[in-house]
Design a protein around this motif. Structure first.
Motif, PDB file in Angstrom:
ATOM      1  N   PRO A 160       0.813  -1.219   0.000  1.00 42.97           N
ATOM      2  CA  PRO A 160       0.000   0.000   0.000  1.00 42.97           C
ATOM      3  C   PRO A 160       0.850   1.274   0.000  1.00 42.97           C
ATOM      4  O   PRO A 160       1.936   1.295   0.588  1.00 42.97           O
ATOM      5  CB  PRO A 160      -0.809  -0.105   1.293  1.00 42.97           C
ATOM      6  N   SER A 198       2.438  -5.971  -4.202  1.00 41.60           N
ATOM      7  CA  SER A 198       2.672  -5.610  -2.808  1.00 41.60           C
ATOM      8  C   SER A 198       4.163  -5.568  -2.516  1.00 41.60           C
ATOM      9  O   SER A 198       4.897  -6.520  -2.785  1.00 41.60           O
ATOM     10  CB  SER A 198       1.985  -6.620  -1.876  1.00 41.60           C
ATOM     11  N   ASP A 209       5.375  -5.754   0.286  1.00 47.04           N
ATOM     12  CA  ASP A 209       5.629  -6.505   1.519  1.00 47.04           C
ATOM     13  C   ASP A 209       6.163  -7.903   1.237  1.00 47.04           C
ATOM     14  O   ASP A 209       6.566  -8.613   2.152  1.00 47.04           O
ATOM     15  CB  ASP A 209       4.335  -6.636   2.341  1.00 47.04           C
ATOM     16  N   ASN A 263      -4.786  -0.957  -1.458  1.00 39.75           N
ATOM     17  CA  ASN A 263      -4.736   0.287  -0.693  1.00 39.75           C
ATOM     18  C   ASN A 263      -5.877   0.427   0.324  1.00 39.75           C
ATOM     19  O   ASN A 263      -6.507   1.481   0.422  1.00 39.75           O
ATOM     20  CB  ASN A 263      -4.713   1.490  -1.643  1.00 39.75           C
ATOM     21  N   TYR A 264      -6.125  -0.632   1.083  1.00 41.87           N
ATOM     22  CA  TYR A 264      -7.151  -0.558   2.133  1.00 41.87           C
ATOM     23  C   TYR A 264      -6.484  -0.435   3.501  1.00 41.87           C
ATOM     24  O   TYR A 264      -6.822  -1.137   4.454  1.00 41.87           O
ATOM     25  CB  TYR A 264      -8.106  -1.762   2.064  1.00 41.87           C
ATOM     26  N   GLN A 265      -5.569   0.533   3.580  1.00 40.60           N
ATOM     27  CA  GLN A 265      -4.848   0.767   4.841  1.00 40.60           C
ATOM     28  C   GLN A 265      -5.803   1.029   6.000  1.00 40.60           C
ATOM     29  O   GLN A 265      -5.518   0.672   7.146  1.00 40.60           O
ATOM     30  CB  GLN A 265      -3.921   1.979   4.709  1.00 40.60           C
ATOM     31  N   SER A 266      -6.953   1.660   5.700  1.00 36.67           N
ATOM     32  CA  SER A 266      -7.892   2.028   6.770  1.00 36.67           C
ATOM     33  C   SER A 266      -8.482   0.808   7.459  1.00 36.67           C
ATOM     34  O   SER A 266      -9.048   0.918   8.545  1.00 36.67           O
ATOM     35  CB  SER A 266      -9.030   2.877   6.191  1.00 36.67           C
ATOM     36  N   HIS A 322      -6.633  -2.054   7.990  1.00 38.47           N
ATOM     37  CA  HIS A 322      -5.567  -2.907   8.545  1.00 38.47           C
ATOM     38  C   HIS A 322      -5.731  -3.173  10.042  1.00 38.47           C
ATOM     39  O   HIS A 322      -5.488  -4.275  10.520  1.00 38.47           O
ATOM     40  CB  HIS A 322      -4.190  -2.264   8.281  1.00 38.47           C
ATOM     41  N   SER A 379      -6.760 -11.427   4.403  1.00 36.01           N
ATOM     42  CA  SER A 379      -7.251 -10.916   3.122  1.00 36.01           C
ATOM     43  C   SER A 379      -7.091 -11.970   2.031  1.00 36.01           C
ATOM     44  O   SER A 379      -6.225 -12.852   2.104  1.00 36.01           O
ATOM     45  CB  SER A 379      -6.505  -9.642   2.726  1.00 36.01           C
TER      46      SER A 379
END
Ligand SMILES: [Zn+2]
Length: 625
Positions: free
Chosen positions: A296, A337, A339, A577-580, A582, A588
């Motif tokens: 993200p 990603s 990560d 981009n669904y950081q909100s 996390h 997921s």
């Protein structure tokens, strides 16, 4: 070039004649050198201004509406054609001095020219600010990711809906958020920087920007810059994979406009999404480029890093040189990603290069792939301190590394829709995020796919399932019926005619929000329009007129009294981009649905992208250098 097809081309060419004369940058336009330019259309030629404060004369010109020497500025006449449009959007007529074309070109990876005076350490503070002690940095953002196959055009309204600000409004509304928030944090930490806010325009990913919208955005950028001059540097937050009607490379187009306004020597640093499509015009008109480091994404941090590099450049502490390489490669974001490998491996290599002496920034750019434009392809960019050979060598090394890993970027691991729902429902603890990456609103898709909704309707799940969907007629039906009523309506498939299929549901209207709502995300807010929450069994369907952030903002559900942390399954319309979410999610999955942001790039008809391009073509041998 594509810029020549732009409807604003006439305006731009007329203004070029004037500007080159006003700036004293050399000669008035000669007929034939720039098609359409007319000899005599410009102002009288002035001798070159002697230093970077040349903007003072240009600003005075814009304020008085007269050319130097008191003549009527014939060069402004074409601009007046657009005055009514600009007035209707709140701009003062005196601010309208837009457009630029041709002028200075910086060829190749040339070092940014140092201003000798600023390299005398004892004089830096005195010289670093103009008319004061602080460094004045113009600050602007024009940000949109274009999906050239998207049916949703990007007009000025799309920018206004998500925050089109000028002047001080930018400082008030974007502090702490996105690239501009990062810039402001860096300026604040520095203590000797005066931000000069120009324009902030952010739109959700969709189709090409309309010609009219680009004309107005460019006018606001350039006119605002004129009014702000003199400045010591320019900070531009751009996406980099942005196209408009007639312009394949909006980032390069705007950078060129800015460069021609401020001259070849003023530092102009651009922050970019790492899904940018780097072009020659971008590189030639920027002093330095800084891309996101993570997916993200990290817009705030990137704004901060780009700002610090700009401040150091303005003070003469560094002299950036850009090296870059295109890579004939495309890939969807499935393995994007940072990560995990392979993208982590590639970005980690850039981080290691940044540890070398003299290296200022190294940015991999795995371009967003639904972009049928000239110069399409991945890129590697390195910025070094006055060492173009080192920059070019690092960029080549990074490009070759990506090419060597190309097959790994295509290791697609999505689950069939029914299997994704089954696994999420069976997870011992929720919520599990199920990403409908093929309907990603952050990739230009429409957000109205019913693929996962259909799969949910066919299965029993133990807990709540939250699903966002864009459907204006369904919202209208829900609002007309009112909360507590049961309605039977088709939902979805109203925008994406290529992949979309509506599904008819009978649902209870749990709540309606007749006034426009917005969702929050890493770049600020995105409009949802009127919304309604419908329930079908355990499914809570958030129906909205516009796309917001694809269901990734938990607050949107909370406004209807639903707590996402207590759901078993949350569908989002995006890749990563669904950081909100996390903080509350427990896992997921990515589902393999049809949609406009599908991984299968062969489903589109490519016309403008350069070929050969892996994997659309068989391209066994390639090497940077
Ligand atoms: Zn991106």
């Amino acid at each position: 070039m594509s810029g020549g097809n732009h409807p604003a081309g006439v305006l731009r060419l007329h203004l070029w004649a004037c500007r080159s004369a006003i700036r004293g940058t050399g000669r008035p336009v000669r007929p034939g050198r720039h098609p359409g330019a007319r000899a005599g259309a410009g102002c009288p030629v002035r001798p070159p201004l002697r230093n970077y404060r040349r903007g003072e004369d240009l600003r005075r010109h814009a304020q008085t509406g007269q050319c130097p020497g008191g003549q009527i500025p014939a060069c402004l006449h074409p601009a007046r054609r657009l005055l009514p449009q600009l007035r209707s959007h709140g701009d003062r007529p005196s601010r309208f001095l837009g457009g630029a074309h041709a002028g200075h070109h910086r060829r190749g990876a040339q070092p940014h020219r140092k201003r000798t005076a600023r390299h005398v350490p004892g004089r830096i503070r005195r010289l670093a600010g103009i008319g004061g002690n602080k460094v004045r940095i113009a600050l602007a953002q024009v940000w949109q990711e274009t999906h050239t196959f998207s049916p949703l055009p990007t007009g000025l309204r799309e920018f206004e809906a998500n925050g089109l600000y000028t002047g001080r409004d930018i400082l008030d509304r974007t502090a702490g958020v996105g690239e501009i928030g990062g810039f402001l944090a860096a300026a604040n930490a520095d203590g000797d920087v005066e931000p000069v806010p120009i324009v902030r325009a952010w739109a959700l990913s969709a189709g090409r920007i309309t010609a009219q919208a680009l004309t107005l955005l460019e006018a606001r950028l350039v006119a605002g810059l004129v009014m702000a001059l003199p400045v010591d540097g320019v900070f531009l937050s751009l996406h980099g994979a942005t196209a408009a009607d007639g312009v394949d490379d909006v980032a390069g187009y705007l950078l060129q406009s800015v460069r021609q306004m401020v001259g070849p020597d003023l530092p102009v640093v651009a922050s970019l999404d790492h899904h940018a499509n780097i072009t020659r015009r971008i590189v030639e008109n920027a002093t330095a480029l800084v891309g996101y480091r993570t997916l993200p994404h990290d817009p705030f941090d990137t704004g901060e890093r780009a700002a610090r590099l700009l401040f150091a450049t303005v003070r003469g502490e560094v002299s950036p040189t850009i090296g870059w390489h295109k890579i004939p490669l495309l890939a969807p974001a499935d393995r994007g990603s940072t990560d995990e490998p392979p993208m982590h491996t590639w970005f980690d290599a850039a981080r290691r290069m940044e540890q070398q002496p003299g290296v200022l920034a190294v940015s991999p750019f795995p371009v967003q792939p639904w972009l049928d434009v000239a110069e399409l392809g991945w890129s590697a960019v390195a910025v070094t301190d006055h060492d173009p050979a080192q920059a070019q060598q690092l960029a080549a090394e990074l490009a070759n590394q990506a090419w060597a890993m190309r097959a790994a970027f295509w290791d697609i691991r999505r689950l069939p829709p029914a299997e994704a729902i089954r696994q999420a429902a069976a997870a011992p603890q929720g919520p599990i995020v199920v990403a409908d990456a093929s309907d990603s609103v952050l990739s230009g898709a429409t957000g109205d796919s019913t693929c996962l909704l259909r799969a949910l309707l066919q299965q029993e799940i133990g807990g709540l399932a939250l699903v966002p969907i864009v459907d204006a007629p369904a919202v209208e039906a829900a609002i007309n019926a009112g909360a507590g009523q049961v309605i039977t309506v088709p939902v979805g498939g109203t925008l994406d005619r290529l992949f979309g299929q509506p599904v008819t549901i009978t649902a209870r209207v749990e709540g309606v929000a007749p006034a426009g709502m917005a969702a929050a995300g890493p770049w600020g807010s995105a409009e949802l329009g009127r919304t309604a929450l419908l329930s079908v069994g355990a499914i809570r369907l958030l129906v909205s007129e516009r796309r917001g952030f694809g269901g990734a903002d938990p607050e949107v559900y909370r406004r209807f009294g639903v707590e996402p942390a207590q759901a078993q399954l949350i569908v989002v319309k995006m890749y990563f981009n669904y950081q909100s979410l996390h903080a509350l999610m427990k896992g997921s999955l990515m589902a393999d649905c049809p949609g406009l942001s599908t991984w299968d790039l062969r489903q589109f008809r490519w016309e403008r992208a350069p070929r050969p391009l892996y994997p659309l073509d068989d391209l066994p041998d390639w090497r940077a250098g």
